[in-house]
Design an enzyme around this catalytic site. Structure first.
Site, mmCIF file in Angstrom:
data_model
loop_
_atom_site.group_PDB
_atom_site.id
_atom_site.type_symbol
_atom_site.label_atom_id
_atom_site.label_comp_id
_atom_site.label_asym_id
_atom_site.label_seq_id
_atom_site.Cartn_x
_atom_site.Cartn_y
_atom_site.Cartn_z
ATOM 1 N N HIS A 34 0.880 -1.161 0.608
ATOM 2 C CA HIS A 34 0.260 -0.286 -0.420
ATOM 3 C C HIS A 34 0.463 0.903 -0.163
ATOM 4 C CE1 HIS A 34 -3.861 -2.404 2.012
ATOM 5 N NE2 HIS A 34 -2.071 -3.282 2.483
ATOM 6 N N TYR A 35 0.630 1.865 -0.501
ATOM 7 C CA TYR A 35 1.325 3.545 0.186
ATOM 8 C C TYR A 35 -0.310 4.283 0.992
ATOM 9 C CZ TYR A 35 -1.580 6.378 -3.148
ATOM 10 O OH TYR A 35 -3.117 6.856 -4.088
ATOM 11 N N THR A 36 -0.040 4.910 2.002
ATOM 12 C CA THR A 36 -0.345 5.966 3.144
ATOM 13 C C THR A 36 -1.473 6.711 2.593
ATOM 14 O OG1 THR A 36 1.494 7.007 3.552
ATOM 15 C CG2 THR A 36 1.849 5.374 4.643
ATOM 16 N N GLU A 99 2.508 -1.152 5.195
ATOM 17 C CA GLU A 99 2.206 0.845 3.806
ATOM 18 C C GLU A 99 3.073 1.134 4.331
ATOM 19 O OE1 GLU A 99 -0.485 2.116 3.999
ATOM 20 O OE2 GLU A 99 -1.918 0.822 4.854
ATOM 21 N N HIS A 141 -2.503 -3.204 -3.180
ATOM 22 C CA HIS A 141 -3.938 -2.817 -2.477
ATOM 23 C C HIS A 141 -4.637 -2.798 -3.797
ATOM 24 C CE1 HIS A 141 -6.539 -0.349 0.016
ATOM 25 N NE2 HIS A 141 -7.018 -1.827 -0.534
ATOM 26 N N ASP A 151 -3.725 2.187 -4.963
ATOM 27 C CA ASP A 151 -2.228 2.263 -4.412
ATOM 28 C C ASP A 151 -1.566 0.885 -4.261
ATOM 29 O OD1 ASP A 151 -4.557 1.662 -2.408
ATOM 30 O OD2 ASP A 151 -2.991 1.136 -0.869
#
Length: 251
Positions: A34-36, A99, A141, A151
């Site tokens: 994921h990215y945050t 993340e 994700h 993401d």
């Protein structure tokens, strides 16, 4: 889970209360990246550890490469949400969630720093070895939640991970002229496209109509495997990349 020993050497432990027991599996067999999507890494870390947020991940990787573990790998973190892959809908129970600090598309999407990617590679390699995660089970994700999530996005360097032995990838096909499948198209070519996407793992029924959901899934595929153009239209390069990806997949 008031405290636990880090599963990944060098990770700083900051326990999150947001976790539970894995359901129906002995352990994870997937990694989801994921990215945050928040303004700061510290803000993201705090949010993932806030009992009011209802979300968490096993790990967070800051831009300087520092790794924080918030949920033990033996437990079920709450990172994937409503998701699906290869017939499974409880992705949280089957996966380790990572993340990666980046503000994301809304707040100023940018390239991922080298130190951060090197840390992600080391972490993924460690998790994959420990849990025998197959390369094709290292996913975005956006792969497991098309449309709902985008993401870690088209700037994430999947090729660097693949070169380091992480993830499943083929060199994207170059753009060429030829028929492009898009909204409203129908027929055998669309049926083959939808079938191939489903075989690879995406949530899509086999049908011969290119509807809005087909475009959403195609865009998710492009974002991971053919990021040069993410438009949800199945041009020859997208179709060729998908075909070769399936050919390179384990039986």
């Amino acid at each position: 889970m008031s405290g636990f020993a880090a599963d990944h050497q060098g990770a700083r432990v900051r326990p999150s209360p947001n976790h539970g027991e894995r359901r129906g599996v002995a352990g994870p067999d997937m990694i989801v990246l994921h990215y945050t999507g928040m303004e700061s890494g510290q803000g993201a870390e705090d949010w993932l550890c806030d009992p009011q947020s209802g979300v968490s991940s096993h790990y967070l990787v800051h831009e300087d490469g520092a790794v924080v573990q918030m949920v033990a790998e033996a437990a079920r973190a709450w990172h994937a949400g409503k998701s699906f892959w290869q017939g499974e809908s409880d992705i949280n129970s089957r996966s380790v969630g990572i993340e990666i600090v980046n503000p994301g598309h809304v707040l100023g999407y940018r390239a991922f720093p080298d130190a951060q990617i090197e840390a992600v590679i080391a972490l993924c390699r460690d998790v994959a070895v420990r849990h025998a995660v197959a390369p094709a089970r290292v996913l975005a994700h956006s792969d497991v939640a098309p449309g709902r999530k985008i993401d870690p996005g088209e700037k994430f360097p999947w090729a660097r991970l693949h070169a380091a032995g992480i993830g499943h990838l083929v060199t994207p096909a170059p753009e060429t002229t030829g028929p492009v499948l898009g909204l409203g198209d129908s027929g055998p070519s669309v049926a083959r496209l939808r079938s191939d996407l489903a075989i690879y793992g995406y949530l899509i029924e086999i049908d011969d109509l290119f509807d809005e959901w087909t475009g959403t899934v195609v865009a998710a595929f492009q974002r991971h495997f053919r990021p040069a153009r993410v438009d949800g239209r199945a041009d020859p390069a997208t179709v060729n990349t998908l075909t070769r990806l399936l050919e390179a997949s384990p039986a």
